[in-house]
Design a protein around this motif. Structure first.
Motif, PDB file in Angstrom:
ATOM      1  N   ALA C  91      16.149 -16.719 -28.259  1.00  0.00           N
ATOM      2  CA  ALA C  91      14.965 -17.270 -28.941  1.00  0.00           C
ATOM      3  C   ALA C  91      14.644 -18.686 -28.494  1.00  0.00           C
ATOM      4  O   ALA C  91      13.471 -19.074 -28.448  1.00  0.00           O
ATOM      5  CB  ALA C  91      15.168 -17.222 -30.464  1.00  0.00           C
ATOM      6  N   VAL C  92      15.654 -19.477 -28.189  1.00  0.00           N
ATOM      7  CA  VAL C  92      15.396 -20.872 -27.790  1.00  0.00           C
ATOM      8  C   VAL C  92      15.503 -21.090 -26.275  1.00  0.00           C
ATOM      9  O   VAL C  92      15.243 -22.195 -25.797  1.00  0.00           O
ATOM     10  CB  VAL C  92      16.324 -21.878 -28.521  1.00  0.00           C
ATOM     11  CG1 VAL C  92      16.054 -21.862 -30.017  1.00  0.00           C
ATOM     12  CG2 VAL C  92      17.793 -21.632 -28.223  1.00  0.00           C
ATOM     13  N   GLY C  93      15.881 -20.038 -25.530  1.00  0.00           N
ATOM     14  CA  GLY C  93      15.953 -20.178 -24.077  1.00  0.00           C
ATOM     15  C   GLY C  93      17.121 -21.022 -23.584  1.00  0.00           C
ATOM     16  O   GLY C  93      16.984 -21.797 -22.644  1.00  0.00           O
ATOM     17  N   VAL C  94      18.266 -20.876 -24.248  1.00  0.00           N
ATOM     18  CA  VAL C  94      19.470 -21.595 -23.819  1.00  0.00           C
ATOM     19  C   VAL C  94      20.457 -20.586 -23.230  1.00  0.00           C
ATOM     20  O   VAL C  94      20.647 -19.503 -23.800  1.00  0.00           O
ATOM     21  CB  VAL C  94      20.118 -22.323 -25.020  1.00  0.00           C
ATOM     22  CG1 VAL C  94      21.552 -22.745 -24.703  1.00  0.00           C
ATOM     23  CG2 VAL C  94      19.286 -23.526 -25.430  1.00  0.00           C
ATOM     24  N   ALA C  99      25.799 -23.875 -21.276  1.00  0.00           N
ATOM     25  CA  ALA C  99      25.995 -24.881 -22.331  1.00  0.00           C
ATOM     26  C   ALA C  99      27.484 -25.122 -22.569  1.00  0.00           C
ATOM     27  O   ALA C  99      27.922 -26.268 -22.720  1.00  0.00           O
ATOM     28  CB  ALA C  99      25.315 -24.425 -23.624  1.00  0.00           C
ATOM     29  N   LEU C 100      28.267 -24.042 -22.599  1.00  0.00           N
ATOM     30  CA  LEU C 100      29.701 -24.205 -22.856  1.00  0.00           C
ATOM     31  C   LEU C 100      30.398 -24.878 -21.674  1.00  0.00           C
ATOM     32  O   LEU C 100      31.245 -25.768 -21.866  1.00  0.00           O
ATOM     33  CB  LEU C 100      30.350 -22.845 -23.162  1.00  0.00           C
ATOM     34  CG  LEU C 100      31.857 -22.884 -23.413  1.00  0.00           C
ATOM     35  CD1 LEU C 100      32.237 -23.910 -24.474  1.00  0.00           C
ATOM     36  CD2 LEU C 100      32.353 -21.496 -23.820  1.00  0.00           C
ATOM     37  N   ALA C 101      30.049 -24.485 -20.443  1.00  0.00           N
ATOM     38  CA  ALA C 101      30.670 -25.120 -19.275  1.00  0.00           C
ATOM     39  C   ALA C 101      30.393 -26.624 -19.284  1.00  0.00           C
ATOM     40  O   ALA C 101      31.289 -27.441 -19.017  1.00  0.00           O
ATOM     41  CB  ALA C 101      30.151 -24.473 -17.985  1.00  0.00           C
ATOM     42  N   ALA C 102      29.169 -27.013 -19.618  1.00  0.00           N
ATOM     43  CA  ALA C 102      28.816 -28.441 -19.664  1.00  0.00           C
ATOM     44  C   ALA C 102      29.611 -29.163 -20.754  1.00  0.00           C
ATOM     45  O   ALA C 102      30.068 -30.301 -20.566  1.00  0.00           O
ATOM     46  CB  ALA C 102      27.309 -28.600 -19.910  1.00  0.00           C
TER      47      ALA C 102
ATOM     48  N   VAL D  74      21.014 -28.853 -29.807  1.00  0.00           N
ATOM     49  CA  VAL D  74      21.076 -27.382 -29.869  1.00  0.00           C
ATOM     50  C   VAL D  74      22.074 -26.857 -28.847  1.00  0.00           C
ATOM     51  O   VAL D  74      22.957 -26.056 -29.173  1.00  0.00           O
ATOM     52  CB  VAL D  74      19.680 -26.762 -29.640  1.00  0.00           C
ATOM     53  CG1 VAL D  74      19.784 -25.258 -29.375  1.00  0.00           C
ATOM     54  CG2 VAL D  74      18.781 -27.026 -30.849  1.00  0.00           C
ATOM     55  N   ARG D  75      21.979 -27.329 -27.587  1.00  0.00           N
ATOM     56  CA  ARG D  75      22.905 -26.857 -26.552  1.00  0.00           C
ATOM     57  C   ARG D  75      24.342 -27.206 -26.914  1.00  0.00           C
ATOM     58  O   ARG D  75      25.271 -26.422 -26.697  1.00  0.00           O
ATOM     59  CB  ARG D  75      22.563 -27.507 -25.207  1.00  0.00           C
ATOM     60  CG  ARG D  75      21.369 -26.879 -24.542  1.00  0.00           C
ATOM     61  CD  ARG D  75      21.267 -27.283 -23.064  1.00  0.00           C
ATOM     62  NE  ARG D  75      19.926 -26.965 -22.591  1.00  0.00           N
ATOM     63  CZ  ARG D  75      18.899 -27.808 -22.659  1.00  0.00           C
ATOM     64  NH1 ARG D  75      19.054 -29.029 -23.123  1.00  0.00           N
ATOM     65  NH2 ARG D  75      17.715 -27.421 -22.253  1.00  0.00           N
ATOM     66  N   ASP D  76      24.517 -28.407 -27.477  1.00  0.00           N
ATOM     67  CA  ASP D  76      25.854 -28.870 -27.836  1.00  0.00           C
ATOM     68  C   ASP D  76      26.455 -28.006 -28.949  1.00  0.00           C
ATOM     69  O   ASP D  76      27.636 -27.638 -28.895  1.00  0.00           O
ATOM     70  CB  ASP D  76      25.730 -30.335 -28.302  1.00  0.00           C
ATOM     71  CG  ASP D  76      27.045 -31.082 -28.213  1.00  0.00           C
ATOM     72  OD1 ASP D  76      27.656 -31.068 -27.131  1.00  0.00           O
ATOM     73  OD2 ASP D  76      27.451 -31.672 -29.224  1.00  0.00           O
ATOM     74  N   GLU D  77      25.650 -27.672 -29.927  1.00  0.00           N
ATOM     75  CA  GLU D  77      26.180 -26.863 -31.039  1.00  0.00           C
ATOM     76  C   GLU D  77      26.383 -25.413 -30.628  1.00  0.00           C
ATOM     77  O   GLU D  77      27.333 -24.764 -31.079  1.00  0.00           O
ATOM     78  CB  GLU D  77      25.267 -26.958 -32.264  1.00  0.00           C
ATOM     79  CG  GLU D  77      25.126 -28.363 -32.844  1.00  0.00           C
ATOM     80  CD  GLU D  77      26.440 -29.002 -33.304  1.00  0.00           C
ATOM     81  OE1 GLU D  77      27.458 -28.293 -33.432  1.00  0.00           O
ATOM     82  OE2 GLU D  77      26.453 -30.235 -33.521  1.00  0.00           O
ATOM     83  N   VAL D  78      25.507 -24.891 -29.764  1.00  0.00           N
ATOM     84  CA  VAL D  78      25.733 -23.542 -29.221  1.00  0.00           C
ATOM     85  C   VAL D  78      27.090 -23.502 -28.506  1.00  0.00           C
ATOM     86  O   VAL D  78      27.877 -22.566 -28.684  1.00  0.00           O
ATOM     87  CB  VAL D  78      24.598 -23.148 -28.248  1.00  0.00           C
ATOM     88  CG1 VAL D  78      25.010 -21.987 -27.342  1.00  0.00           C
ATOM     89  CG2 VAL D  78      23.341 -22.776 -29.030  1.00  0.00           C
TER      90      VAL D  78
END
Lengths: 126, 126, 126, 126
Positions: C91-94, C99-102, D74-78
């Protein structure tokens, strides 16, 4: 030394609920205070209270109030949870004390004193 | 017609807190009622309250009490959240009304009435 | 015997994310799948996973998979959490893996290996 | 422009799960990473993701990634939610992709495509 007993001079739950309503009205926050948003905020704050405990051992958790910074955080999060619960109750027109008294009465029937201990799956309530 | 006003015959928060303590003691549940477990249970119940609203539109959420089954669930989850909050407060020795009154006073300084509306990042509180 | 290693024949995260999108589309559920609703649903499901553990001792919690009913509930709630996380990401395009690797890379800087143990307030992360 | 497609060079879920295990081991964090603690941490992080959305209107929530600070949060919490979910899965020996694939298959039986829309009580799943 406990703070359990709220002396006769202390505010009642109903008085604090009204103060929260006035506080939000004075800041034009009512449009944000929908039942859905307040239920989300209540859940978020309950998570922040849990965060204090997440890595603590049972012993550390029991002694949580002996550490002043943690004790302040605990009081602060208790206040936030109660604040959003009361604002939620205002938004949906539920009296929290009446709801809790009714629930205790149902639970007295559901969990007779003879049935000591938890159910097999480790839950007190369903 | 709202249930907001809890009449003079209604129980106080302190009385319900004591009933919950007696209820747990009569069933030997105190060993389970550690601060950490109660904080987890509070968070779980707040999630169950939010679950009622998760797929509702703002309009449906506002009318949640018009549907008897949902209204019952709302009252039941409000009671569960309040019950675990009070039992948590008993376990850590915090008076919830004192904590909330102190928080409202801090927020009155933090959010002066002139500063209407929310902060830029959409949060009222930190 | 662990299920950790997902064999070469198993689905990838991206494939399951696409199946969830197709599943919701086939049932006209997209209007409900807003970022806000999915974040709420994710939080609710995480609470349901926690519910399994809330009254368990550390020993019982460690042995949770030895009891078939609880093991099934654990797998079911893991699936629900992951499903809503993936639908939220859609839904948010993430991309959740990016994201986790970063985040892991940031944490490698933030928590150098020399600094063993947790910070004083018991939190790994802020 | 979406990040949905994780290119062939990107890490797999299993690789990130292993990196998280190594990360925790190198810092002696395993004693804290019990199933119960990780389930609590997962719930806390899901609450932090929800916090971003709690006061947003549906329109603001849909545009959440257009605002760089919010997009970063958002990316951080995901990442945090996925990290704790994977660490939880490691702790209990559950493969998250297998669990999700099994759940999707059960849901395909439970919600046939003919039954469009949600159930009466607004829930997709029980």
């Amino acid at each position: 030394m406990s703070e359990q007993t709220n002396g006769p001079a202390g505010p009642t739950l109903g008085e604090l609920q009204q103060r929260l309503t006035d506080f939000a009205a004075a800041r034009d926050w009512q449009p944000f205070h929908t039942p859905k948003n307040l239920a989300a905020a209540l859940s978020v704050e309950a998570g922040e209270l849990l965060e204090i405990f997440q890595w603590l051992t049972p012993e550390q958790a029991t002694a949580v109030m002996a550490e002043p910074d943690r004790a302040h955080r605990v009081r602060d999060e208790v206040a936030d949870v109660l604040a959003y619960l009361l604002q939620f109750c205002t938004a949906v027109g539920v009296d929290p004390l009446t709801a809790l008294a009714a629930k205790i009465e149902r639970n007295e029937v559901r969990f007779p004193v003879a049935d000591r201990g938890l159910t097999e799956d480790g839950n007190e309530t369903g």
